[in-house]
Enzyme design. Sequence first.
Site, short mmCIF file in Angstrom:
data_model
loop_
_atom_site.label_atom_id
_atom_site.label_comp_id
_atom_site.label_asym_id
_atom_site.label_seq_id
_atom_site.Cartn_x
_atom_site.Cartn_y
_atom_site.Cartn_z
N ASN A 112 -3.44 4.70 10.91
CA ASN A 112 -4.02 4.00 12.06
C ASN A 112 -2.98 3.00 12.53
O ASN A 112 -2.78 1.95 11.92
CB ASN A 112 -5.32 3.28 11.64
CG ASN A 112 -5.88 2.43 12.77
OD1 ASN A 112 -5.40 2.49 13.90
ND2 ASN A 112 -6.91 1.65 12.45
N LYS A 142 -3.06 1.17 15.01
CA LYS A 142 -3.65 0.01 15.72
C LYS A 142 -2.86 -0.24 17.01
O LYS A 142 -2.37 0.72 17.61
CB LYS A 142 -3.71 -1.21 14.80
CG LYS A 142 -4.43 -0.86 13.48
CD LYS A 142 -4.82 -2.03 12.64
CE LYS A 142 -5.52 -1.54 11.37
NZ LYS A 142 -6.05 -2.62 10.55
N HIS A 157 -14.33 1.26 13.95
CA HIS A 157 -13.44 0.44 13.12
C HIS A 157 -13.94 -1.01 13.13
O HIS A 157 -14.45 -1.49 14.14
CB HIS A 157 -12.00 0.50 13.66
CG HIS A 157 -11.01 -0.07 12.70
ND1 HIS A 157 -10.81 -1.41 12.56
CD2 HIS A 157 -10.21 0.53 11.78
CE1 HIS A 157 -9.91 -1.62 11.60
NE2 HIS A 157 -9.52 -0.46 11.12
N GLU A 170 -12.49 -3.68 13.39
CA GLU A 170 -11.89 -4.54 14.44
C GLU A 170 -12.62 -4.36 15.77
O GLU A 170 -12.71 -5.29 16.56
CB GLU A 170 -10.38 -4.23 14.55
CG GLU A 170 -9.63 -4.80 13.35
CD GLU A 170 -8.37 -4.04 12.96
OE1 GLU A 170 -7.87 -3.23 13.74
OE2 GLU A 170 -7.89 -4.27 11.82
N GLU A 212 -14.03 1.11 4.57
CA GLU A 212 -13.00 0.09 4.76
C GLU A 212 -13.64 -1.28 4.56
O GLU A 212 -14.20 -1.85 5.52
CB GLU A 212 -12.42 0.17 6.17
CG GLU A 212 -11.70 1.47 6.48
CD GLU A 212 -10.61 1.28 7.53
OE1 GLU A 212 -9.47 1.66 7.24
OE2 GLU A 212 -10.88 0.73 8.60
N GLY A 214 -5.71 -5.50 6.10
CA GLY A 214 -4.59 -6.33 6.55
C GLY A 214 -4.41 -7.59 5.72
O GLY A 214 -3.67 -8.50 6.11
N SER A 252 -5.53 -2.12 3.00
CA SER A 252 -4.33 -2.45 2.23
C SER A 252 -3.90 -1.34 1.28
O SER A 252 -3.36 -1.61 0.20
CB SER A 252 -4.50 -3.78 1.49
OG SER A 252 -4.73 -4.84 2.41
#
Length: 247
Positions: free
Chosen positions: A9, A11, A93, A95, A164, A170, A208
């Site tokens: 991904n 991003k 996701h 985010e 996730e 991150g 991660s």
Amino acid sequence: MKQKLIAGNWKMNGSLSANEALVRAVQAGAATGCQVAMCVPSVYLSQVQSLVAGSGIWLGAQDVSAHEQGAYTGEVSAAMLRDIGVRCCIVGHSERRQHHSESDALVAMKAKQALAASITPIVCIGETLAEREAGSTADVVRRQLAAVIHLNGHCISEIVLAYEPVWAIGTGKTASPEQAQQVHALLRAQLRAATVQADRVSIVYGGSMNAANAASLLAQPDIDGGLVGGASLKAADFLSIVAAARS
Ligand code: 13P
């Protein structure tokens, strides 16, 4: 046994020149035995489509509209993604749930649009740190998956599920293999209650994942691959994860 899936991904990262170098380096190092996908920013889908054509690498998008077509300025439909060769698409996701207020119901609609266009939705679910500390991890992920099952029941075995944990994204803090396996096992049980084909569903881990921890995560019985953020931007790191998935 199904092949493991390692999806990068990217991003909101990349440029025409950086993308070309990254894709060429991954192609040079990747071999068979593991399905590789690259989920890239929508403006670069055409570029990456040309680069990966014929290589077996899946072209992936990072989002899709919940609507079929029409007056939705700025959105991209599943049919458009399919038109330019997209094979899989991240939906829900964290985010997007966080910064764009995407609800469980909206994520389920996006998965439905993808499935209708023969695109594999990579449905992301996961708890925040506060939810984990409150002991509600199982409730949260079950609720998130239930919404997707509710709307897509008959074709739920066509999805990829990505666990996730938000606190691991991150941050450099990875769920331990045991923590991840525990959640994957309960998600598998929930899928088994919904479909006789639950074992066909790849449940991948994201948060991660890197060259050092991939092998131990991927050795768990219900971890069928990885959704990789930061490490997917460095060819050597990404290829180490791909190699771990093949062994
Ligand atoms: P990192 O691998 O950078 O933690 O990101 C994980 C992720 O969000 C993949 O979708």
